[in-house]
Design a protein around this motif. Structure first.
Motif, PDB file in Angstrom:
ATOM      1  N   CYS A  45      42.563  16.602  22.843  1.00 12.90           N
ATOM      2  CA  CYS A  45      42.361  15.708  23.683  1.00 12.90           C
ATOM      3  C   CYS A  45      42.256  14.291  23.713  1.00 12.90           C
ATOM      4  N   HIS A  47      40.175  11.893  24.576  1.00 14.81           N
ATOM      5  CA  HIS A  47      38.970  11.186  24.687  1.00 14.81           C
ATOM      6  C   HIS A  47      38.483  12.048  23.881  1.00 14.81           C
ATOM      7  N   ARG A  48      37.761  12.411  23.201  1.00 13.89           N
ATOM      8  CA  ARG A  48      36.830  12.896  21.592  1.00 13.89           C
ATOM      9  C   ARG A  48      37.721  13.550  21.100  1.00 13.89           C
ATOM     10  N   GLN A  49      38.729  13.932  21.434  1.00 10.53           N
ATOM     11  CA  GLN A  49      39.311  14.947  19.286  1.00 10.53           C
ATOM     12  C   GLN A  49      38.894  17.028  20.676  1.00 10.53           C
ATOM     13  N   GLY A  50      38.497  17.145  21.546  1.00  9.82           N
ATOM     14  CA  GLY A  50      38.084  18.225  22.066  1.00  9.82           C
ATOM     15  C   GLY A  50      39.333  19.396  21.752  1.00  9.82           C
ATOM     16  N   CYS A  64      38.904  19.249  29.572  1.00 10.26           N
ATOM     17  CA  CYS A  64      38.502  19.277  27.887  1.00 10.26           C
ATOM     18  C   CYS A  64      37.570  20.086  28.151  1.00 10.26           C
ATOM     19  N   HIS A  67      34.123  17.181  27.172  1.00 10.63           N
ATOM     20  CA  HIS A  67      33.526  16.471  28.159  1.00 10.63           C
ATOM     21  C   HIS A  67      33.992  16.059  29.175  1.00 10.63           C
ATOM     22  N   ASN A  68      34.326  17.246  29.521  1.00 12.85           N
ATOM     23  CA  ASN A  68      34.935  17.968  30.890  1.00 12.85           C
ATOM     24  C   ASN A  68      36.048  16.364  31.310  1.00 12.85           C
ATOM     25  N   THR A  69      36.996  15.623  29.889  1.00 10.08           N
ATOM     26  CA  THR A  69      38.449  14.675  30.746  1.00 10.08           C
ATOM     27  C   THR A  69      39.189  15.946  31.347  1.00 10.08           C
TER      28      THR A  69
HETATM   29  S1  FES Z   1      36.919  14.980  23.640  1.00  6.14           S
HETATM   30 FE1  FES Z   1      38.094  15.768  25.324  1.00  6.14          FE
HETATM   31  S2  FES Z   1      36.598  15.390  27.242  1.00  6.14           S
HETATM   32 FE2  FES Z   1      35.679  14.214  25.552  1.00  6.14          FE
END
Ligand code: FES
Ligand SMILES: Cc1cc2nc3c(=O)[nH]c(=O)nc-3n(C[C@H](O)[C@H](O)[C@H](O)COP(=O)(O)OP(=O)(O)OC[C@H]3O[C@@H](n4cnc5c(N)ncnc54)[C@H](O)[C@@H]3O)c2cc1C
Ligand code: SF4
Ligand code: SF4
Lengths: 103, 821
Positions: A45, A47-50, A64, A67-69
């Motif tokens: 992801c 955002h934060r690598q989910g 994701c 955090h729901n990105t």
């Molecule tokens: S890592 Fe994907 S939404 Fe936060």
């Protein structure tokens, strides 16, 4: 440059779910959406690598799990937020086998 | 002919004037609005929530494009007014538009004040004022660098909190010795600081920024204490200056701000001003409540309706940081002529101070418990003599009525003239009357009609309770859609599901005219849950693809994408053999962390997804089932040692705990659900902060409900006392099933109870017939629910997809270089 590799049988990709492909250092998620189309996208992801493969699939979007990105599976863009794009890949199906273009 | 009204500034106060005006007279003016920002009117207050990722920009929009069109308002977005010609009554904009007016309203807000220091002109030295600032902050912050926020006022704290919520190290620099010095005394400031440090914010007090280094972007920040830090962003929240540029250029009277009279007229009688840009009787204001009061007066004035002039405002503030309750009003510092009543419990984090002068409250500071804020504020505003209340006043209003209660905002005890919404100055009576007179049925109706809850939103819970209480049985939560995919709320969806037969979530979407084909993360899990609960047996199969990640993968996803595995440990009781088995399995899979959970189980953290299935299998083989630590369902039943071992125990809490867990495990509930059983009123199992808490007393068991230890701790309410174990079991089943069916998906028992009210729950639960109904439904549903999900997932092959397909380069080339087109 095209660099097609053989992945797996189409039926191994779960409907509305994903399968993860590991190729050297790459982790790519192959999703199958409700209408049966498949998409390949880097599993990380923006955002934060989910791990996107664990996300919920809807339309051509995966949400994701961390955090729901929302990430668009076609363009790799995050929706509604401006993070870097996630890389997406071309896919082909031949004789029920899935091929992926690593480019 | 309509008169022409031009508004400069598409912000919070200017648009409120227009909304109020349209309500009084829709036809008096042709309205044109100029806004420098490229957006429709949005709620600036909510920028804090966008930064902390609790809201999206869409959530903050007050008036959409359609509103402007419906009201025939011309909006020039992204176009700044640069001059006013008073003689010819025209304004000119940056894009070259010249428009004439009969009346002009200046609502240009204020400009952030950024002190000049070396480097303050670098990129990414910004303020926290508008949408663009928030975008810049989110884009720039970087986890390997520290973000610096300057200013320990409300805005600075919200900025620091918002940034810290991104996992970025944040330093807050503040000139004086304690934070929020405009709103709090030093004791309150210290408590608040300790609380915020828990979020990872570091404070540098009595410190300023010496200089900011960098070539074009910020690279490093030096502080006055000699230290420095590598940083790529500096956010200033060091005050605001009324934006009076236009007025100065037009030669209107200005001092600190644009000077206005009691009817918001400037020195030119065709030109009015409102909001942060004005100065009234020497005062300027930076919060919405006073601006809205000004707006109300002005709207009437513009509509030629008789109105008393504006006479200034008493300020009160709340901080919008989740989990931090803070309220202050009036003269909270006092002086040598005043007295102070203080209650301080540092351990619990509660601080209350009332500043008293001549037996009247003149200042209020509440930290940690703000339930009585509106009551104190009313006493303050009405100059009530508190001599008779003195000894009890700090314990709150409920202490006076002799109800030891469990705290919380109880609207029943509020009088009609107590303020509910501080931002909009709305009292309880206003809300009740609007509901009755205008036949309002939903929270959003109340919001748009009374404006209560429409600004910072911290009072919405209270407003909803008033709605529920006023409408009673008629209350029909016709809410907004649960997400962007639909226009229907939970209540309507549940009704539709109950009245029709469906075999999957998509049929529900179709029936209710969903705008998307397959929903989203908000609606699909909810519909899946409602279907599961309705069918109660195996007529409807849990649709894993519509469940949230934990419920889909039967393990808790952690921040690095690994999972945590928790076997069930009945009632918290285990044996040496079981411990050994768990230890062996943890060693076998090289589990990095093993931890006791808060609910008396063992948590194996850091398990890779592909390890889940074999690990579950090993646990199953040793007799364990899933602890459902991930589930929206029963998590644990916590127990104390009770009469089996404890000197004080009157009942066998361990045995009862095991019994209750065997009864309730496997079920789905709207949100997680926890039970605890204590063997005597000493309550060592902490049953009074659980969803369902059981405490042994001499005469039997006390049943407590709807507690929760989350962000906002909620102590349970007492449901009833029962004498026998059988009765306890009956209530356990009935309450759980009632909650399953009555609450909305993702609503915890605490929020559900606050929404529907204790009386409602009691009415159903204490009714023998209704209880019986729910008991039967519970038993029916448990028959198909009590299957170990781990074993099931392995059995039906779901776990196959947990393992990645590994492709080695040398294998991949087997598909030759043939081009596929
Ligand atoms: S890592 Fe994907 S939404 Fe936060
Ligand atoms: C992050 C944040 C959190 C806040 N939280 C709270 C809170 O919890 N409670 C509270 O009461 N208050 C809070 N406030 C303060 C509150 O938002 C302001 O008091 C309020 O918005 C002021 O309203 P206004 O109409 O005077 O100005 P604004 O809402 O700022 O509107 C002024 C508008 O005019 C535009 N403008 C300026 N000059 C021109 C021009 N020449 N031509 C055209 N357009 C122009 C500006 O771009 C701006 O959009 C907060 C503020 C911020 C920034
Ligand atoms: S709650 Fe009572 S019975 Fe249970 S451990 Fe505490 S003192 Fe003993
Ligand atoms: S386990 Fe709960 S309390 Fe702890 S960090 Fe996670 S969400 Fe917060």
């Amino acid at each position: 440059m095209q660099n097609w590799i053989k992945i797996t049988e189409l039926e191994n990709i779960p409907l509305m779910g994903a399968r993860v492909i590991k190729y050297e250092d790459l982790e790519i998620a192959i999703f199958k959406t409700k209408d049966g189309s498949i998409y390949a996208i880097n599993n990380i992801c923006p955002h934060r690598q989910g791990k996107l493969s664990d996300g919920l699939v809807h339309e051509k979007v995966v949400t994701c799990p961390l955090h729901n990105t929302d990430v668009d599976m076609i363009s790799g863009e995050s929706i509604g937020e401006e993070y870097e794009c996630t890389k997406t890949y071309e896919l082909k199906i031949e004789n029920s086998l899935v091929y992926l273009n690593l480019k | 002919m309509k008169e022409k009204l031009i508004v400069v500034g598409n912000g919070m106060s200017g648009l409120r004037v227009i909304e109020d005006l349209l309500e009084i007279n829709k036809d008096k003016y042709d309205i044109t609005i100029f806004g420098e920002e490229p957006y429709v009117n949005y709620n600036r207050i909510m920028l804090s929530y966008i930064l902390s990722q609790e809201k999206t920009f869409e959530d903050t929009i007050i008036n959409h494009e359609s509103w402007y069109t419906q009201n025939n308002i011309t909006l020039h977005k992204g176009d700044k007014v640069i001059s006013i010609d008073k003689l010819n009554k025209t304004v000119t904009s940056q894009n070259g538009k010249v428009e004439n007016y009969d009346k002009l309203l200046i609502a240009t807000g204020s400009k952030p004040f950024i002190p000049q220091t070396v480097g303050s002109n670098l990129n990414n030295v910004i303020a926290f004022r508008n949408k663009a600032d928030v975008d810049t902050i989110i884009k720039t912050i970087d986890k390997s660098k520290t973000a610096v926020v300057v200013g320990g006022g409300l805005l600075g704290l919200e900025a620091a909190y918002g940034i810290a919520m991104h996992g970025v190290k944040t330093i807050l620099v503040h000139r004086s010795g304690s934070i929020l010095s405009q709103q709090l005394d030093s004791t309150g400031g210290k408590l608040l600081q300790e609380n915020l440090e828990k979020y990872g914010i570091e404070f540098k007090l009595n410190t300023t920024i010496k200089q900011i280094n960098g070539i074009s972007d910020v690279e490093e920040v030096e502080f006055s204490d000699g230290s420095s830090v590598e940083s790529n962003i500096v956010v200033f929240a060091t005050g605001i200056i009324p934006n009076k540029d236009l007025a100065i250029e037009a030669k209107l009277d200005t001092k600190k701000g644009i000077i206005v009279d009691d009817f918001m007229a400037t020195s030119d009688k065709s030109i009015f001003a409102v909001g942060e840009c004005v100065e009234h009787k020497g005062n300027t204001y930076g919060l919405v409540a006073p601006l809205y009061e000004q707006g109300k007066v002005l709207a009437k004035k513009l509509a030629d309706v008789e109105v008393d002039g504006y006479s200034g405002s008493t300020l009160s503030t709340r901080l919008k940081i989740s989990g931090v309750d803070l309220f202050s009003a009036g003269d909270y510092l006092g002086d040598e002529t005043t007295e102070e009543l203080i209650l301080l419990d540092e351990k619990v984090g509660i601080y209350k101070k009332l500043v008293i002068y001549d037996n009247k409250i003149i200042g209020i500071v509440l930290y940690g418990d703000t339930a009585d804020a509106s009551w104190y504020l009313k006493l303050l505003k009405e100059h009530t003599d508190i001599s008779d209340l003195r000894t009890k006043i700090l314990f709150g209003k409920s202490a006076l009525s002799g109800d030891s209660g469990h705290g919380g905002d109880d609207v029943n005890s509020m009088s009609d003239d107590e303020e509910v919404c501080g931002c909009n100055g709305v009292c309880k009576g206003d809300v009740v009357n609007a509901i009755k007179d205008k036949d309002l049925k939903s929270l959003s109706d109340v919001k748009s009609c009374t404006k209560a809850g429409a600004s910072c939103g911290s009072c919405l819970g209270l407003v909803e309770q008033i709605l529920v209480n006023t409408l009673g049985d008629e209350y029909n939560a016709v809410e907004e859609g649960i997400c962007d995919c639909c226009d229907v709320g939970h209540k309507e969806i549940k009704e539709c599901i109950n009245e029709n037969e469906f075999s999957d979530v998509y049929e529900v979407f179709e029936k209710l005219n969903w705008k998307t084909n397959d929903g989203c993360i908000k609606c699909r899990p909810a519909i899946n849950y409602y279907l599961l609960v309705k069918y109660n047996d195996d007529k409807y199969k849990n649709d894993k693809r519509s469940a949230l990640v934990n419920d889909r993968n039967y393990a808790n996803i952690q921040k690095d994408g690994t999972y945590s595995v928790v076997p069930r440990i009945w009632g918290g009781l285990t044996s040496p053999q079981e411990l050994k088995d768990i230890a062996d399995i943890a060693v076998k899979y090289d589990v990095p962390t093993v931890k006791f959970t808060g609910g008396q189980r063992l948590d194996m953290l850091g398990v890779k997804k592909e390890q889940l299935a074999p690990m579950w299998k090993d646990l199953n083989d040793c007799g364990f089932v899933s602890g459902q630590a991930y589930a929206k369902g029963l998590r644990t039943v916590k127990t104390c040692v009770g009469s089996q071992w404890c000197r004080f125990g009157t009942q066998d809490s361990m045995a009862m705990g095991v019994k209750l867990e065997k009864l309730t495990w496997g079920s789905w509930t709207p949100h997680k659900y926890k039970i605890a059983v204590s063997g005597c009123p000493r309550n060592c199992a902490e049953a009074t902060i659980k969803d369902f808490g059981v405490v042994a007393v001499d005469s039997g068991w006390e049943i407590h409900i709807a507690g929760n230890g989350g962000i906002k701790v909620r102590v349970t309410d007492l449901l009833c006392k029962v004498e026998t174990d059988e009765e306890l079991i009956e209530y356990t089943k009935a309450f759980m099933q009632f909650y399953r069916e009555d609450a909305y998906y993702l609503e915890r028992t605490a929020h559900w109870l606050e929404r529907v009210g204790l009386e409602y729950v009691k009415k159903i639960m204490l009714d023998t017939q209704k209880r019986e109904y729910y008991v039967l439904r519970f038993e029916e549903s448990q028959k198909s629910a009590q299957v170990d999900p781990w074993a099931k997932a392995i059995e039906d092959g779901f776990t196959k997809e947990f393992s990645p397909i590994v492709i080695k380069p040398e294998e991949s080339v087997s598909f030759e270089a043939k081009e596929i087109n």
